[in-house]
Design a protein around this motif. Structure first.
Motif, PDB file in Angstrom:
ATOM      1  N   ILE A 154       3.922 -47.606 -14.432  1.00 38.86           N
ATOM      2  CA  ILE A 154       3.126 -46.821 -13.632  1.00 38.86           C
ATOM      3  C   ILE A 154       3.312 -47.452 -12.053  1.00 38.86           C
ATOM      4  N   ARG A 184       0.886 -43.073  -9.293  1.00 39.04           N
ATOM      5  CA  ARG A 184      -0.458 -43.298  -8.510  1.00 39.04           C
ATOM      6  C   ARG A 184      -0.170 -43.092  -6.849  1.00 39.04           C
ATOM      7  N   SER A 185      -1.291 -42.706  -6.099  1.00 33.27           N
ATOM      8  CA  SER A 185      -1.244 -42.959  -4.611  1.00 33.27           C
ATOM      9  C   SER A 185      -2.282 -43.131  -4.182  1.00 33.27           C
ATOM     10  N   TYR A 186      -2.663 -44.300  -3.293  1.00 31.33           N
ATOM     11  CA  TYR A 186      -4.058 -44.683  -2.908  1.00 31.33           C
ATOM     12  C   TYR A 186      -4.064 -44.402  -1.423  1.00 31.33           C
ATOM     13  N   MET A 191      -3.439 -52.118  -0.521  1.00 28.46           N
ATOM     14  CA  MET A 191      -4.109 -51.753  -1.702  1.00 28.46           C
ATOM     15  C   MET A 191      -3.283 -51.762  -2.956  1.00 28.46           C
ATOM     16  N   LEU A 195      -2.494 -53.942  -6.227  1.00 28.39           N
ATOM     17  CA  LEU A 195      -2.377 -53.502  -7.699  1.00 28.39           C
ATOM     18  C   LEU A 195      -1.317 -54.056  -8.250  1.00 28.39           C
ATOM     19  N   GLY A 199      -0.571 -56.463 -11.588  1.00 28.16           N
ATOM     20  CA  GLY A 199      -0.362 -55.859 -12.935  1.00 28.16           C
ATOM     21  C   GLY A 199      -0.922 -54.755 -13.169  1.00 28.16           C
ATOM     22  N   LYS A 200      -1.738 -53.862 -12.197  1.00 28.62           N
ATOM     23  CA  LYS A 200      -2.308 -52.638 -12.310  1.00 28.62           C
ATOM     24  C   LYS A 200      -1.550 -51.495 -12.059  1.00 28.62           C
ATOM     25  N   LEU A 201      -0.520 -51.672 -11.301  1.00 30.94           N
ATOM     26  CA  LEU A 201       0.771 -50.907 -11.064  1.00 30.94           C
ATOM     27  C   LEU A 201       1.869 -51.930 -11.219  1.00 30.94           C
ATOM     28  N   ASP A 202       3.027 -51.189 -11.608  1.00 27.17           N
ATOM     29  CA  ASP A 202       4.176 -51.849 -11.588  1.00 27.17           C
ATOM     30  C   ASP A 202       5.158 -51.683 -10.550  1.00 27.17           C
TER      31      ASP A 202
ATOM     32  N   LYS B  96      -4.961 -50.485 -18.421  1.00 27.04           N
ATOM     33  CA  LYS B  96      -3.847 -51.155 -17.454  1.00 27.04           C
ATOM     34  C   LYS B  96      -4.550 -51.862 -16.036  1.00 27.04           C
ATOM     35  N   SER B 185      -3.376 -39.792  -5.395  1.00 26.32           N
ATOM     36  CA  SER B 185      -3.404 -39.517  -6.790  1.00 26.32           C
ATOM     37  C   SER B 185      -4.046 -40.626  -7.570  1.00 26.32           C
TER      38      SER B 185
END
Lengths: 270, 270
Positions: A154, A184-186, A191, A195, A199-202, B96, B185
């Motif tokens: 992700i 994803r986009s935050y 942030m 993530l 390991g919450k985003l790769d 995740k 997103s």
């Protein structure tokens, strides 16, 4: 130099700054001068950076400070002890969402990252790292990142880079988006880096970040095994703006090789 | 039908379900069977939906239930009292990230939305609404959304729709992305709807959602003045999957008119 002591100083200062932001913020929520939201955030940004500057100069007046709001020093070299600070990363989120913004701080000596911090102010969640001694989430050790394949990844990427633009070959990013499990986009680099290191985003990439967006994250990345470079695969230039990629180590090179092609670079190589 | 009483029932049930999820979740974090993450989430999903089904049948056995996990009833009509439930919206985030997932619930009578809930489990933040009596964030009233222009809007949209795809004219979305202030997103429809109804995003669109993703949000949207339709501008079809757009009322029609063109529709109109 006693890094443990400086680490305790940094953690206390960041948590205190977070409390100040939450207070300013909840006060402001009550009076609701939405029209002046931009002034408000500028004021809070500067107030918090000024707070860091004062605290650091109290700790050791020889330490230099590079901050987004320019309340610190003019920095032309990475020599000596240097703090790199973003008092509020994710300004638009701060104004509009009252969340999804971060304080991020890095402490470097002669260009080497010694201490790093990523603080989610509204979640009261602090990621910290000391060079060679690991990274921590609210003082609990963070583990090294587990390997994965690009198909299971992700990725944090903003839509702006996926549409035709003058900076990066968007066709390759289209291929990337079709390959990975999700995106994803935050709206806050710090942030998204936080993530990735948990390991919450790769991966997360951006075409233009400033040193204060990523300095703290660089130190933390090293401790969890995340790889952070610019989009040419070189070290991020801490004295100017640069492109940026942070990723799980098992996909960093794959991303660079197969999915990232800077348009400038393309022209130079012709 | 005493809506106030059913509202209290729903709030208590949702908060209790949230506690169960947080407990399963923190237990799982300790034993760390990442390999079985998919089974885990399926089990929790089903357990939570089963919990809702039992509680609702206790409250009133005549109420029908439409849930993502299919533990409720087979629904062929919107007649009578109907609960529409997603026990975990944002499954990938749940697995995740351990955050950014929601419980969302809508209560409809003869197809009319009476009660709606969007619950951010990890933030413990509950948005609720009773038809005609307003919407609430943790029981504090939410205000109507303020108007804004499309240029100032922040839009929730996944990159998948911005690249060439068979469902929506991506060229128009490219134009949209160049027009608005920013995009985000988050990987959970219910979370993005929650951000829109609280003014933290100004619109969110998706090419394919299920009734349980949006039913609770529809009721809340009405109470804060957000406009929610499918991408043809028609009411979302609660008996099947459909496209979806929720937006600040000042930009909903602009989005439909200038930036959204379904590819199916285009072919039909030729």
């Amino acid at each position: 130099m006693n890094l443990q002591k400086i680490n305790e100083f940094a953690i206390n200062t960041i948590l205190q700054a977070g409390r100040q932001i939450r207070e300013s913020f909840s006060k402001e929520l009550i009076i609701e001068t939405k029209a002046n939201a931009n002034d408000l955030v500028t004021n809070i940004d500067r107030k918090i950076e000024q707070y860091f500057v004062e605290k650091i100069k109290e700790l050791d007046p020889s330490h230099k400070i590079l901050g987004e709001e320019g309340m610190g020093d003019r920095i032309a070299t990475l020599d000596g002890p240097l703090w790199i600070i973003d008092p509020i990363d994710g300004t638009m989120n701060f104004i509009k969402q009252g969340r999804h913004f971060m304080i991020t701080v890095g402490f470097f000596v002669d260009g080497v990252g010694k201490l790093g911090y990523l603080y989610d102010v509204m979640r009261d969640e602090l990621i910290s790292a000391i060079q060679g001694e690991g990274a921590f989430l609210n003082r609990q050790p963070l583990k090294k990142l587990n390997p994965l394949t690009i198909e299971k990844a992700i990725i944090g990427i903003n839509s702006s880079w996926v549409i035709p633009n003058g900076k990066i070959n968007h066709e390759k990013l289209v291929k990337l988006i079709k390959t990975v499990r999700g995106t994803r986009s935050y709206g806050s680099a710090a942030m998204e880096i936080a993530l990735v290191v948990t390991g919450k985003l790769d991966a997360y990439l951006s075409m233009r970040l400033a040193p204060w967006d990523i300095a703290g994250g660089l130190v933390i990345a090293n401790e969890v095994g995340a790889v952070a470079t610019n989009l040419k695969g070189q070290p991020f230039n801490l004295l100017s703006q640069d492109t940026f990629l942070i990723a799980n180590p098992s996909i960093h090179q794959v991303l660079l090789d197969q999915y990232i092609e800077l348009i400038e670079e393309k022209q130079h190589s012709k």
